[in-house]
Write an enzyme that holds these catalytic residues in place. Structure first.
Site, PDB file in Angstrom:
ATOM      1  N   CYS A  76      -6.908 -52.925 -46.883  1.00 41.86           N
ATOM      2  CA  CYS A  76      -7.050 -53.241 -48.297  1.00 41.86           C
ATOM      3  C   CYS A  76      -6.833 -52.017 -49.207  1.00 41.86           C
ATOM      4  O   CYS A  76      -5.725 -51.551 -49.342  1.00 41.86           O
ATOM      5  CB  CYS A  76      -8.422 -53.891 -48.511  1.00 41.86           C
ATOM      6  N   HIS A 163      -8.711 -58.715 -44.798  1.00 46.09           N
ATOM      7  CA  HIS A 163      -9.814 -58.134 -44.028  1.00 46.09           C
ATOM      8  C   HIS A 163      -9.909 -58.731 -42.623  1.00 46.09           C
ATOM      9  O   HIS A 163     -10.502 -59.789 -42.448  1.00 46.09           O
ATOM     10  CB  HIS A 163     -11.133 -58.346 -44.781  1.00 46.09           C
ATOM     11  N   GLU A 165     -11.732 -57.799 -40.282  1.00 46.24           N
ATOM     12  CA  GLU A 165     -13.101 -57.698 -39.755  1.00 46.24           C
ATOM     13  C   GLU A 165     -13.998 -58.860 -40.184  1.00 46.24           C
ATOM     14  O   GLU A 165     -15.086 -59.046 -39.642  1.00 46.24           O
ATOM     15  CB  GLU A 165     -13.725 -56.355 -40.189  1.00 46.24           C
ATOM     16  N   SER A 217     -44.692 -52.433 -33.649  1.00 44.57           N
ATOM     17  CA  SER A 217     -44.960 -53.579 -34.517  1.00 44.57           C
ATOM     18  C   SER A 217     -44.954 -54.886 -33.753  1.00 44.57           C
ATOM     19  O   SER A 217     -45.278 -55.930 -34.293  1.00 44.57           O
ATOM     20  CB  SER A 217     -43.871 -53.648 -35.591  1.00 44.57           C
ATOM     21  N   GLY A 218     -44.543 -54.835 -32.485  1.00 44.83           N
ATOM     22  CA  GLY A 218     -44.349 -56.080 -31.760  1.00 44.83           C
ATOM     23  C   GLY A 218     -42.905 -56.548 -31.879  1.00 44.83           C
ATOM     24  O   GLY A 218     -42.510 -57.520 -31.255  1.00 44.83           O
ATOM     25  N   GLY A 219     -42.120 -55.861 -32.664  1.00 42.21           N
ATOM     26  CA  GLY A 219     -40.704 -56.219 -32.813  1.00 42.21           C
ATOM     27  C   GLY A 219     -39.854 -55.509 -31.777  1.00 42.21           C
ATOM     28  O   GLY A 219     -40.306 -54.574 -31.109  1.00 42.21           O
ATOM     29  N   ASP A 221     -37.124 -53.534 -32.051  1.00 42.80           N
ATOM     30  CA  ASP A 221     -36.640 -52.163 -32.264  1.00 42.80           C
ATOM     31  C   ASP A 221     -37.692 -51.122 -31.868  1.00 42.80           C
ATOM     32  O   ASP A 221     -37.412 -50.203 -31.098  1.00 42.80           O
ATOM     33  CB  ASP A 221     -36.224 -51.937 -33.722  1.00 42.80           C
ATOM     34  N   SER A 222     -38.893 -51.278 -32.410  1.00 39.02           N
ATOM     35  CA  SER A 222     -39.912 -50.274 -32.091  1.00 39.02           C
ATOM     36  C   SER A 222     -40.258 -50.329 -30.602  1.00 39.02           C
ATOM     37  O   SER A 222     -40.537 -49.306 -29.978  1.00 39.02           O
ATOM     38  CB  SER A 222     -41.167 -50.448 -32.958  1.00 39.02           C
ATOM     39  N   THR A 223     -40.195 -51.523 -30.019  1.00 39.85           N
ATOM     40  CA  THR A 223     -40.548 -51.631 -28.603  1.00 39.85           C
ATOM     41  C   THR A 223     -39.511 -50.946 -27.713  1.00 39.85           C
ATOM     42  O   THR A 223     -39.867 -50.201 -26.800  1.00 39.85           O
ATOM     43  CB  THR A 223     -40.701 -53.117 -28.204  1.00 39.85           C
TER      44      THR A 223
END
Ligand code: XMP
Length: 503
Positions: A76, A163, A165, A217-219, A221-223
């Protein structure tokens, strides 16, 4: 490791280019245009010059020293900038094109190998190329524009005004694969899982001595960040899980049990009372978030300081957060959600093992690391918890009501097989009373809204078309079993203009 470099000129789709490349097994990193080095570096096998929010005459210049040095795809704005800069022409604002267009191939190009003569592409531009530089060849047009794509062998360049993508470009993945594998010659097949050992080794090196703390946090990512750190430094790792009192029904028990089954040392911090106190009388959504954020830092800081030799803070920051909070050159679309402020306030060195990964890649790491399935499939849950799903004041009674209503909804989705088919589902308690009848009496009761959305990344969302029977069943359970609720409604808003959470 072979690398694709994406030079970002401020397109809203830049992150998607990296995503697509990685889906095709090519490791890609985004660099804002003003941070491009003089030399591409030996591991860079190809470059994508992104689109931009700007027009060619006022936008940032492309790095000329890179053009012709290594295989490039210009998208573009960049395709237009190169055309204008090397002797072609671009007219600005003459023919704004936005949305789907029919791409018609001309001649032959490696970019279009394996594609039919006509296909749909996604356009989003106000400027148009009207003449190509000498030596460049047109390879596709649309019904509206003559140079939808061109190639310039002498400059090792493929260029498109649409585009590839964006998922609406039907053969986008094919074009990107052609560019990466055939044009640039990427041979490796990058897989996030293959990095686990080196991630652990890097963490070990980054934290040679002292303790590391992590707020879990139980999520996912942190886990995942915590599991990697724990594998790297063993007992020098210490996790904390804060019970804010704003968690869903059974959440604390389930999360702690899962951490235990993973052998992760996590200390529970009970702070329910403190959070309730901080929220007393507060109805303004931003004020709620602010108070929760501050208190969270305070509580976590106290716990972290109790360690004898705490030096590092592990955070599960992922790539979209990194790109959106600084590296990007585009105007900010999404403001930041993280509980926030932790790194600045604590005398700890910040360690972010997942900062180059996308959410689905983190999930793959989690799978490979053997996280329980319950973790991998959990819906996202906001840091401020149920407080942003209780409109109006947060009280223990209203928390109980929402917890029950939410649990009935989630149980119904689980039982009907719909839980895994939505991105996120939850109940919201509204700050209104409506008329109802209880027994023979007229009574005022509360209203619960149910929300279930489809999304890829939380940045946009559509309401899920849950079957009526499923919704009806959930509503029936709530109306029969949750005290003081006399009405249940379903939220049909998409994001934008709504957000996923109600506050
Ligand atoms: P919104 O409501 O902005 O939410 O459309 C997009 C996604 O982000 C989650 N969310 C949060 N996550 N802290 C978080 O960690 C927060 O303060 C927060 N607010 C919203 C939301 O649940 C959805 O998945």
């Amino acid at each position: 490791m072979e690398k694709l470099l994406i030079a970002d000129f401020g397109s809203q789709y830049t992150l998607l280019i990296a995503r697509r490349a990685r889906e095709l097994g090519v490791y890609a990193e985004i660099v804002p245009y003003y941070k491009l080095a003089d030399e591409p570096g030996p591991e860079v096998k190809g470059v994508v010059f992104s689109g931009s929010y700007a027009s060619v005459s006022e936008g940032p210049p492309l790095p000329e020293r890179w053009i012709g040095r290594l295989p490039a795809l210009a998208i573009c704005y960049s395709a237009q900038w190169i055309a204008a800069h090397y002797g072609g022409a671009v007219i600005e604002g003459a023919q704004r094109e936005y949305g789907p267009a029919k791409l018609l191939l001309q001649g032959s190009s490696v970019l279009f190998e394996g594609m039919p003569q006509a296909s749909t592409v996604w356009m989003s531009h106000a400027d148009t190329i009207t003449a190509l530089p000498p030596g460049a060849q047109a390879i596709a047009a649309t019904e509206n524009i003559p140079y939808a794509a061109y190639q310039w062998p002498e400059k090792k360049l493929l260029a498109v005004q649409f585009h590839p993508e964006v998922s609406h470009t039907t053969y986008g993945p094919q074009m990107l694969e052609n560019f990466l594998r055939r044009f640039c010659g990427f041979a490796d097949r990058w897989e996030p899982e293959s990095l686990i050992e080196s991630l652990i080794a890097d963490l070990r090196q980054a934290m040679p001595e002292g303790q590391a703390v992590c707020a879990l946090s139980g999520g996912i990512d942190s886990t995942v960040a915590a599991v990697l750190a724990h594998k790297a430094i063993g007992e020098r790792f210490q996790g904390f899980f804060v019970d804010t009192g704003l968690l869903r029904k059974g959440e604390r028990e389930a999360v702690l049990k899962a951490y235990e089954s993973m052998g992760l040392p996590v200390t529970l911090i009970e702070a329910q009372e403190e959070f309730l106190r901080a929220l007393k009388g507060i109805t303004d959504p931003e004020e709620k978030r602010r108070r929760i954020g501050h208190l969270f830092i305070e509580v976590f800081e106290k716990a972290a300081r109790s360690l004898s030799d705490g030096r590092y803070l592990i955070q599960g920051t992922i790539y979209p957060d990194v790109v959106e909070s600084g590296a990007s050159v585009a105007p900010t679309i999404k403001s930041h959600h993280n509980v926030g402020g932790l790194p600045e306030k604590l005398p700890f060195q910040l360690v972010e093992p997942l900062r180059l990964f996308f959410k689905d890649e983190v999930r793959r790491l989690g799978e490979k690391l053997g996280l329980p399935r319950s973790f991998l499939r959990r819906h996202p849950f906001p840091g401020p918890g149920l407080a942003v799903r209780i409109l109006g004041e947060v009280t223990p009674e209203r928390l109980d009501i929402l917890r029950e209503a939410d649990a009935h909804f989630i149980d119904t989705l689980e039982a009907s097989g719909w839980y895994d088919r939505v991105w996120q589902a939850f109940a919201v308690l509204l700050p209104v009373s409506t008329v109802g009848v209880t027994g023979d009496n007229r009574a005022y009761g509360g209203v619960v809204a149910l929300r279930a959305v489809l999304s890829n990344d939380g940045m946009t969302a559509e309401p899920s078309t849950l079957p009526y029977e499923v919704l009806f069943q959930a509503a029936q359970k709530i109306l029969q079993q949750v005290p003081n609720i006399t009405r249940v409604v379903y939220d049909l808003s998409s994001k934008p203009p709504a957000t996923i959470e109600w506050e």
